[in-house]
Design an enzyme around this catalytic site. Structure first.
Site, mmCIF file in Angstrom:
data_model
loop_
_atom_site.group_PDB
_atom_site.id
_atom_site.type_symbol
_atom_site.label_atom_id
_atom_site.label_comp_id
_atom_site.label_asym_id
_atom_site.label_seq_id
_atom_site.Cartn_x
_atom_site.Cartn_y
_atom_site.Cartn_z
ATOM 1 N N SER A 123 -5.306 -4.785 0.546
ATOM 2 C CA SER A 123 -5.646 -3.363 0.540
ATOM 3 C C SER A 123 -7.148 -3.141 0.648
ATOM 4 O O SER A 123 -7.947 -3.936 0.128
ATOM 5 C CB SER A 123 -5.138 -2.727 -0.758
ATOM 6 O OG SER A 123 -5.640 -1.407 -0.915
ATOM 7 N N GLU A 125 -8.566 -1.122 -1.051
ATOM 8 C CA GLU A 125 -8.999 -0.878 -2.419
ATOM 9 C C GLU A 125 -9.625 -2.113 -3.054
ATOM 10 O O GLU A 125 -10.319 -2.012 -4.067
ATOM 11 C CB GLU A 125 -7.829 -0.394 -3.268
ATOM 12 C CG GLU A 125 -7.300 0.976 -2.883
ATOM 13 C CD GLU A 125 -8.269 2.112 -3.216
ATOM 14 O OE1 GLU A 125 -9.106 1.922 -4.131
ATOM 15 O OE2 GLU A 125 -8.197 3.165 -2.568
ATOM 16 N N TYR A 146 -5.285 -1.110 -9.734
ATOM 17 C CA TYR A 146 -4.582 -1.483 -8.511
ATOM 18 C C TYR A 146 -5.467 -2.400 -7.664
ATOM 19 O O TYR A 146 -5.023 -3.444 -7.173
ATOM 20 C CB TYR A 146 -4.214 -0.226 -7.730
ATOM 21 C CG TYR A 146 -3.622 -0.492 -6.370
ATOM 22 C CD1 TYR A 146 -2.252 -0.693 -6.207
ATOM 23 C CD2 TYR A 146 -4.428 -0.530 -5.229
ATOM 24 C CE1 TYR A 146 -1.705 -0.940 -4.957
ATOM 25 C CE2 TYR A 146 -3.897 -0.766 -3.976
ATOM 26 C CZ TYR A 146 -2.533 -0.974 -3.842
ATOM 27 O OH TYR A 146 -2.005 -1.213 -2.589
#
Length: 317
Positions: A123, A125, A146
């Site tokens: 990701s 992120e 996350y």
């Protein structure tokens, strides 16, 4: 023809990937959780898709399924998918998005038999604190539980690739479609706009409209997974459009598709919906994926938003 195992096949990406694999003539096994009925697009695959129910909180479950299925390819898409929800369950997020991946990698590396290729859904992120467009060489800098869990998995893939496993991390930036669940803000927006256009709602309440993200079309991103698993050599690949838009841009595009020009009085803000920490701008650079594997997006930001709004307008009509 390959035998593929797709974890999280019931999700947005898993469904598109399963369809693409079946269309290419591959045999597909997929994992789901719970007892919910299959969505129509998966039910339509019939016997081409074989389902297995797996609890990722059980670290031994996925390795055992690999031994049962004997796949050539594993696409690990399952896990906690919400950045916002990870703040309320950081330990659970780490268990399913980090620990389960490490157990899978160790099993794939140590098992006997034909080698298995892995594609891990990483990701953007993971690099949320990095400045400028994210590349594969950007510093790991998560800003949420996350992101931390995904960073563990992302770096573990690199470790096991160095030990000889054909394992690729696809650093997926935001990617959407009409199959995105409503708990995600993009679908909340398009469904809310459709409800307002149909006279079933009069207001849309959101958090921070001034975050900027790199949004793409989900089927384009699952196509990148196929390119990665078929590539002679494994690697890390950023999957992104290279263009950032604000959440305000997305709201405006959704209302425009619904034929509503004066939308700002219809949108409110709730501070409770703002995340504790978040990147103001997050955009990726997919140069490596384009140059090495020939990937390119086929649907732009406007087309993505329009497709989602049209699907929601049809549901509300």
């Amino acid at each position: 023809m390959a035998r593929a195992l797709v974890t999280g096949v019931g999700g947005q990406d898993g469904g598109y990937l399963a369809e693409q694999l079946v269309a290419a003539g591959h045999r597909v096994h997929g994992t789901v959780t719970g007892e919910d009925p299959l969505p129509p697009h998966l039910a339509a695959l019939g016997e081409a898709l074989q389902l297995h129910r797996v609890d990722l909180r059980d670290a031994a479950a996925l390795p055992a399924l690999v031994d049962e299925v004997g796949p050539d390819w594993v696409f690990n898409l399952a896990g906690a998918s919400s950045v916002a929800a990870s703040w309320s369950d950081p330990v659970g997020t780490l268990d399913v998005n980090g620990r389960a991946v490490l157990a899978l990698l160790e099993h794939l590396h140590g098992r006997d038999g034909a080698p298995v290729r892995l594609v891990q859904a990483s990701s953007g992120e993971v690099f949320a604190g990095a400045r400028g467009p994210v590349t594969e060489d950007s510093p790991v800098s998560p800003l949420s539980p996350y992101g931390v869990a995904k960073a563990v998995a992302h770096q573990a893939v690199g470790l096991y690739r160095a030990r000889g496993l054909h394992a690729s991390s696809l650093v997926l930036f935001n990617h959407e479609s009409p199959r995105r669940p409503e708990r995600f803000v993009t679908r909340k927006i398009t469904r809310g706009v459709a409800a307002i256009a149909a006279g079933r709602a009069d207001r849309l309440v959101l958090g921070n409209l001034d975050v900027w993200r790199d949004w793409g079309w989900a089927p384009d991103y699952t196509r990148a997974m196929l390119l990665a698993v078929e590539a002679p050599e494994a690697g890390d690949y950023v999957v992104a459009t290279g263009r950032a838009h604000s959440l305000r841009d997305l709201v405006a595009a959704a209302f425009a598709e619904a034929g509503i020009a004066d939308w700002e009085p219809l949108v409110g803000s709730d501070p409770a919906l703002v995340r504790p920490a978040d990147a103001e701008v997050l955009v990726g650079d997919a140069t490596r994926l384009r140059e090495r594997l020939g990937w390119a997006p086929t649907v732009d930001f406007a087309g993505m938003v329009a497709a989602m709004v049209r699907a929601d307008l049809e549901e509300t009509s």
